[in-house]
Design a protein around this motif. Sequence first.
Motif, short mmCIF file in Angstrom:
data_model
loop_
_atom_site.label_atom_id
_atom_site.label_comp_id
_atom_site.label_asym_id
_atom_site.label_seq_id
_atom_site.Cartn_x
_atom_site.Cartn_y
_atom_site.Cartn_z
N ARG A 245 42.27 4.48 47.82
CA ARG A 245 42.64 5.20 46.92
C ARG A 245 41.80 4.08 45.88
O ARG A 245 40.28 5.41 45.88
CB ARG A 245 43.81 5.80 46.58
CG ARG A 245 43.56 6.74 45.47
CD ARG A 245 42.16 8.05 46.00
NE ARG A 245 41.73 8.93 44.72
CZ ARG A 245 41.26 9.40 44.56
NH1 ARG A 245 40.18 9.55 45.77
NH2 ARG A 245 40.79 11.21 43.70
N TYR A 246 41.61 3.72 45.77
CA TYR A 246 41.20 2.39 44.45
C TYR A 246 39.88 1.74 45.12
O TYR A 246 39.00 2.03 44.17
CB TYR A 246 42.42 1.21 43.83
CG TYR A 246 41.53 0.35 43.29
CD1 TYR A 246 41.59 -0.20 42.16
CD2 TYR A 246 41.55 -0.95 44.08
CE1 TYR A 246 40.70 -0.56 41.59
CE2 TYR A 246 40.55 -1.77 43.51
CZ TYR A 246 40.42 -1.38 41.42
OH TYR A 246 39.39 -3.30 41.20
N VAL B 50 38.14 4.95 45.26
CA VAL B 50 37.24 5.41 43.64
C VAL B 50 36.08 4.20 43.10
O VAL B 50 35.14 4.36 42.31
CB VAL B 50 38.04 5.82 42.83
CG1 VAL B 50 37.82 6.06 41.94
CG2 VAL B 50 39.04 6.94 43.76
N GLU B 51 36.40 3.01 43.81
CA GLU B 51 35.66 1.90 42.81
C GLU B 51 34.14 1.83 43.17
O GLU B 51 33.13 2.31 42.93
CB GLU B 51 37.10 0.97 43.51
CG GLU B 51 35.31 -0.55 42.82
CD GLU B 51 36.55 -1.88 43.39
OE1 GLU B 51 36.36 -2.19 44.53
OE2 GLU B 51 36.69 -3.01 42.25
N LEU C 38 36.18 6.01 34.40
CA LEU C 38 36.35 6.39 35.52
C LEU C 38 37.48 4.87 35.96
O LEU C 38 38.14 4.54 36.52
CB LEU C 38 35.45 6.69 36.53
CG LEU C 38 36.23 6.82 37.44
CD1 LEU C 38 36.92 8.29 37.87
CD2 LEU C 38 34.64 7.86 38.58
N HIS C 39 36.18 3.82 36.10
CA HIS C 39 36.50 2.28 36.42
C HIS C 39 37.70 1.73 35.52
O HIS C 39 39.13 1.37 36.32
CB HIS C 39 35.83 1.37 36.10
CG HIS C 39 34.33 1.63 36.50
ND1 HIS C 39 34.41 0.84 37.66
CD2 HIS C 39 33.17 1.97 36.13
CE1 HIS C 39 33.32 1.35 38.54
NE2 HIS C 39 32.40 1.77 37.42
N ASN D 20 40.88 4.24 37.25
CA ASN D 20 41.03 3.75 38.24
C ASN D 20 41.94 2.16 38.96
O ASN D 20 43.31 1.81 39.16
CB ASN D 20 39.28 3.37 39.12
CG ASN D 20 39.89 3.12 40.65
OD1 ASN D 20 40.62 3.96 41.27
ND2 ASN D 20 39.32 2.24 41.62
N SER D 21 41.36 1.18 37.73
CA SER D 21 42.58 0.14 37.56
C SER D 21 44.13 0.24 36.91
O SER D 21 44.98 -0.09 36.96
CB SER D 21 41.65 -1.35 36.80
OG SER D 21 40.34 -1.17 37.03
N ALA E 262 45.36 3.25 37.51
CA ALA E 262 46.25 4.03 38.62
C ALA E 262 46.69 3.06 40.15
O ALA E 262 47.62 2.77 40.09
CB ALA E 262 45.44 4.99 39.67
N LEU E 263 45.93 2.06 40.07
CA LEU E 263 46.41 0.73 41.15
C LEU E 263 47.71 0.15 40.24
O LEU E 263 48.78 -0.57 41.34
CB LEU E 263 44.86 -0.24 41.07
CG LEU E 263 45.45 -1.47 42.16
CD1 LEU E 263 45.70 -0.78 43.21
CD2 LEU E 263 44.32 -3.06 41.92
N GLN F 288 45.99 10.81 38.55
CA GLN F 288 45.17 10.44 39.60
C GLN F 288 44.18 11.85 39.19
O GLN F 288 43.43 12.02 39.09
CB GLN F 288 45.96 10.31 40.81
CG GLN F 288 46.36 9.03 41.70
CD GLN F 288 44.96 8.62 42.27
OE1 GLN F 288 43.97 9.13 42.09
NE2 GLN F 288 45.20 6.83 42.08
N MET G 213 41.78 11.11 37.19
CA MET G 213 40.86 10.59 37.93
C MET G 213 39.22 11.88 38.47
O MET G 213 38.59 11.97 38.54
CB MET G 213 40.74 9.86 38.30
CG MET G 213 41.17 8.55 38.17
SD MET G 213 42.08 7.03 38.88
CE MET G 213 40.79 7.31 40.29
#
Length: 272
Positions: A74-75, A78-79, A89-90, A93-94, A96-97, A140, A143
């Motif tokens: 998923r990461y 999105v990346e 968003l970046h 995403n980080s 969330a990882l 998430q 996002m």
Amino acid sequence: MWWFQRGVCFLPVTLVVWSLAAFILNYVIAVLLGHIDPVIPYISDTSSEIPESCLFGFMLSISSFFGLSTVYVRYKQVEALAIGGEPRLHRLNSAALVLGFLTSLGMCIVANFQRSAIISVHLLGATLTFGSGVLYILVQTAMSYYMQPRFHRKDILWARTAVGLWTLASVITMFVSSVILYDVLPGVDVTSKLHWRPGEKGYTAHLVSTASEWSLAFSFIMYFLTYIRDFQKLRLRVQAVLQSNHLYDYGHYNVRGHVHHGEHSPLLAGSI
């Protein structure tokens, strides 16, 4: 081609099915053997005795692996989608990882340090799983707000928002009922109490707390079902590249060759 054969949607599907099987099968065995009460025990109670504790540890360890894999894919998705997009968003995403990795780590700790063994380590794993898991779902969902309608339809956002609210309601209810339970039973080791009688002091708070824990666990699992459509758009390509130039002379048992250092072996490559 069946729907579960498209892309890599087998990852969230397998995670959901396997995790549900781990919880339900473990509960059924524990009830049939008389180790727990059939009326909504704590999830950790269902793995308090052998053989269900062994089964639960084995199955939950595999769930943590699938969870880690799903979070990472998923990461990367999105990346790739957010290349050149907004920095917010970046960052989400980080975050969330990291939260997804902590959730998977917590599941692994719970699987290998069960309540009947080392209670403090088990509680640490449960806190990591539930705490990081709740934050992961909220991040998430945020996002998804920034990604629609460009990358997915609005119904995905609404589905994730609904599950996120379900998760929040479950964790708040579990926290409040647990506080009440410990307050009405001072000096009682609630964590090691496996059998409760209706009408007993603290019984109602216990039921609310255990039901909230199961609800929270199921909300985590159901959230990954919202990844299916997104993961259907992904493909996995396995590629191994070995940069070398060997010349073998088997007739004279001599081997001559030159190897270029810096072997490059991208095992997983996704394309959208």
